[in-house]
Motif scaffolding. Structure first.
Motif, PDB file in Angstrom:
ATOM      1  N   UNK A  53       0.832  -1.212   0.000  1.00 37.56           N
ATOM      2  CA  UNK A  53       0.000   0.000   0.000  1.00 37.56           C
ATOM      3  C   UNK A  53       0.868   1.265   0.000  1.00 37.56           C
ATOM      4  N   UNK A  54       2.012   1.222   0.654  1.00 37.26           N
ATOM      5  CA  UNK A  54       2.900   2.384   0.671  1.00 37.26           C
ATOM      6  C   UNK A  54       3.466   2.650  -0.728  1.00 37.26           C
ATOM      7  N   UNK A  55       3.860   1.604  -1.415  1.00 38.63           N
ATOM      8  CA  UNK A  55       4.363   1.766  -2.778  1.00 38.63           C
ATOM      9  C   UNK A  55       3.259   2.290  -3.687  1.00 38.63           C
ATOM     10  N   UNK A  56       2.040   1.778  -3.507  1.00 38.46           N
ATOM     11  CA  UNK A  56       0.904   2.250  -4.314  1.00 38.46           C
ATOM     12  C   UNK A  56       0.613   3.722  -4.034  1.00 38.46           C
ATOM     13  N   UNK A  57       0.767   4.135  -2.778  1.00 37.66           N
ATOM     14  CA  UNK A  57       0.550   5.542  -2.420  1.00 37.66           C
ATOM     15  C   UNK A  57       1.536   6.445  -3.155  1.00 37.66           C
ATOM     16  N   UNK A  58       2.755   5.983  -3.303  1.00 39.18           N
ATOM     17  CA  UNK A  58       3.760   6.752  -4.043  1.00 39.18           C
ATOM     18  C   UNK A  58       3.411   6.843  -5.527  1.00 39.18           C
ATOM     19  N   UNK A  59       2.879   5.752  -6.064  1.00 39.08           N
ATOM     20  CA  UNK A  59       2.459   5.768  -7.468  1.00 39.08           C
ATOM     21  C   UNK A  59       1.336   6.770  -7.699  1.00 39.08           C
ATOM     22  N   UNK A  60       0.466   6.938  -6.720  1.00 40.31           N
ATOM     23  CA  UNK A  60      -0.646   7.882  -6.824  1.00 40.31           C
ATOM     24  C   UNK A  60      -0.149   9.314  -6.623  1.00 40.31           C
ATOM     25  N   UNK A  61       0.836   9.493  -5.747  1.00 36.30           N
ATOM     26  CA  UNK A  61       1.319  10.845  -5.423  1.00 36.30           C
ATOM     27  C   UNK A  61       2.088  11.486  -6.582  1.00 36.30           C
ATOM     28  N   UNK A  62       2.811  10.700  -7.343  1.00 31.80           N
ATOM     29  CA  UNK A  62       3.666  11.265  -8.389  1.00 31.80           C
ATOM     30  C   UNK A  62       2.903  12.070  -9.438  1.00 31.80           C
ATOM     31  N   UNK A  63       1.822  11.546 -10.055  1.00 31.64           N
ATOM     32  CA  UNK A  63       1.112  12.368 -11.038  1.00 31.64           C
ATOM     33  C   UNK A  63       0.509  13.635 -10.425  1.00 31.64           C
ATOM     34  N   UNK A  64       0.056  13.538  -9.189  1.00 32.65           N
ATOM     35  CA  UNK A  64      -0.510  14.715  -8.520  1.00 32.65           C
ATOM     36  C   UNK A  64       0.565  15.775  -8.309  1.00 32.65           C
ATOM     37  N   UNK A 104      -0.505  -3.520  -4.576  1.00 32.43           N
ATOM     38  CA  UNK A 104      -1.279  -3.797  -3.364  1.00 32.43           C
ATOM     39  C   UNK A 104      -1.508  -5.299  -3.204  1.00 32.43           C
ATOM     40  N   UNK A 105      -1.919  -5.941  -4.273  1.00 33.27           N
ATOM     41  CA  UNK A 105      -2.179  -7.388  -4.218  1.00 33.27           C
ATOM     42  C   UNK A 105      -0.896  -8.172  -3.981  1.00 33.27           C
ATOM     43  N   UNK A 106       0.164  -7.756  -4.634  1.00 35.38           N
ATOM     44  CA  UNK A 106       1.443  -8.439  -4.479  1.00 35.38           C
ATOM     45  C   UNK A 106       1.926  -8.361  -3.032  1.00 35.38           C
ATOM     46  N   UNK A 107       1.742  -7.225  -2.399  1.00 35.92           N
ATOM     47  CA  UNK A 107       2.118  -7.095  -0.990  1.00 35.92           C
ATOM     48  C   UNK A 107       1.373  -8.081  -0.117  1.00 35.92           C
ATOM     49  N   UNK A 108       0.068  -8.156  -0.311  1.00 35.71           N
ATOM     50  CA  UNK A 108      -0.759  -9.075   0.492  1.00 35.71           C
ATOM     51  C   UNK A 108      -0.399 -10.532   0.214  1.00 35.71           C
ATOM     52  N   UNK A 109      -0.353 -10.904  -1.072  1.00 32.90           N
ATOM     53  CA  UNK A 109      -0.135 -12.309  -1.405  1.00 32.90           C
ATOM     54  C   UNK A 109       1.283 -12.778  -1.111  1.00 32.90           C
ATOM     55  N   UNK A 110       2.271 -11.883  -1.213  1.00 31.18           N
ATOM     56  CA  UNK A 110       3.635 -12.302  -0.842  1.00 31.18           C
ATOM     57  C   UNK A 110       3.703 -12.553   0.662  1.00 31.18           C
ATOM     58  N   UNK A 111       3.021 -11.750   1.457  1.00 28.30           N
ATOM     59  CA  UNK A 111       2.973 -11.989   2.904  1.00 28.30           C
ATOM     60  C   UNK A 111       2.257 -13.285   3.220  1.00 28.30           C
ATOM     61  N   UNK A 112       1.182 -13.532   2.512  1.00 29.93           N
ATOM     62  CA  UNK A 112       0.430 -14.784   2.705  1.00 29.93           C
ATOM     63  C   UNK A 112       1.291 -15.994   2.352  1.00 29.93           C
ATOM     64  N   UNK A 113       2.033 -15.889   1.244  1.00 28.05           N
ATOM     65  CA  UNK A 113       2.916 -16.976   0.839  1.00 28.05           C
ATOM     66  C   UNK A 113       3.992 -17.225   1.883  1.00 28.05           C
ATOM     67  N   UNK A 114       4.628 -16.178   2.364  1.00 27.30           N
ATOM     68  CA  UNK A 114       5.673 -16.315   3.386  1.00 27.30           C
ATOM     69  C   UNK A 114       5.085 -16.941   4.654  1.00 27.30           C
ATOM     70  N   UNK A 115       3.912 -16.488   5.052  1.00 22.70           N
ATOM     71  CA  UNK A 115       3.271 -17.025   6.265  1.00 22.70           C
ATOM     72  C   UNK A 115       2.957 -18.507   6.107  1.00 22.70           C
ATOM     73  N   UNK A 116       2.456 -18.905   4.945  1.00 23.21           N
ATOM     74  CA  UNK A 116       2.139 -20.314   4.705  1.00 23.21           C
ATOM     75  C   UNK A 116       3.409 -21.160   4.711  1.00 23.21           C
ATOM     76  N   UNK A 117       4.451 -20.651   4.099  1.00 23.25           N
ATOM     77  CA  UNK A 117       5.717 -21.401   4.062  1.00 23.25           C
ATOM     78  C   UNK A 117       6.319 -21.562   5.457  1.00 23.25           C
ATOM     79  N   UNK A 118       6.135 -20.558   6.306  1.00 26.23           N
ATOM     80  CA  UNK A 118       6.696 -20.635   7.659  1.00 26.23           C
ATOM     81  C   UNK A 118       5.862 -21.481   8.592  1.00 26.23           C
ATOM     82  N   UNK A 119       4.575 -21.643   8.289  1.00 29.11           N
ATOM     83  CA  UNK A 119       3.726 -22.470   9.152  1.00 29.11           C
ATOM     84  C   UNK A 119       3.898 -23.881   8.791  1.00 29.11           C
TER      85      UNK A 119
END
Length: 171
Positions: free
Chosen positions: A19-30, A156-171
């Protein structure tokens, strides 16, 4: 229980990064749009206001949002220093503004080139230089909007799903 808490923390952290990276993508054109608005105001002040550059810059800084207004205020302050030329004051303020904004090298280079011409020509030539800079910034804004539309949801999706993948691999 601790594993579950750790997994949730990982998913939350990677989602937040996305979400932070996405916020930067939105801020640049503005921010590019705000710079374009500032240059249009500066053009009007140069052509019709007949006020000194420092006063015109301070006036336009009040009309645009931060962080761009802070950069123009800094430029006006730099103009106040007697040892500074207009070009060096502009360059110094853009270098400082770089830290607060999401502008990329292309936009900064356009602004640096504009600073090389600022205050060195008559009003008509200066207006042409501003128009040229506005054209270049408009092109960069369109490219930034295109990049935003392509990558905003993906990041945004990549952030969520990469965290989910890491969590599944660690469990």
């Amino acid at each position: 229980m601790i594993k579950l808490l750790g997994a949730l923390l990982i998913v939350f952290s990677t989602t937040w990064v996305g979400w932070d990276i996405a916020k930067r993508l939105v801020a640049r054109p503005k921010q590019i749009r705000d710079i374009r608005a500032a240059l249009q105001i500066l053009e009007a002040e140069i052509m019709y206001g007949h006020m000194p550059l420092r006063e015109a810059v301070l006036k336009l800084a009040k009309q645009i949002p931060d962080p761009i207004s802070s950069g123009f205020t800094l430029f006006a302050d730099n103009l106040n220093e007697e040892s500074q030329t207009v070009t060096s004051a502009w360059r110094k303020s853009i270098e400082e503004m770089r830290k607060w904004t999401e502008l990329e090298e292309k936009e900064l280079e356009i602004l640096f080139q504009f600073g090389e011409t600022l205050g060195k020509h008559d009003r008509d030539t200066q207006q042409k230089q501003i128009q040229l800079t506005l054209t270049h910034l408009e092109r960069e804004e369109l490219m930034a909007l295109d990049k935003q539309s392509k990558y905003d949801k993906m990041v945004k999706s990549l952030g969520f799903f990469s965290g989910l993948l890491i969590a599944i691999l660690l469990l």
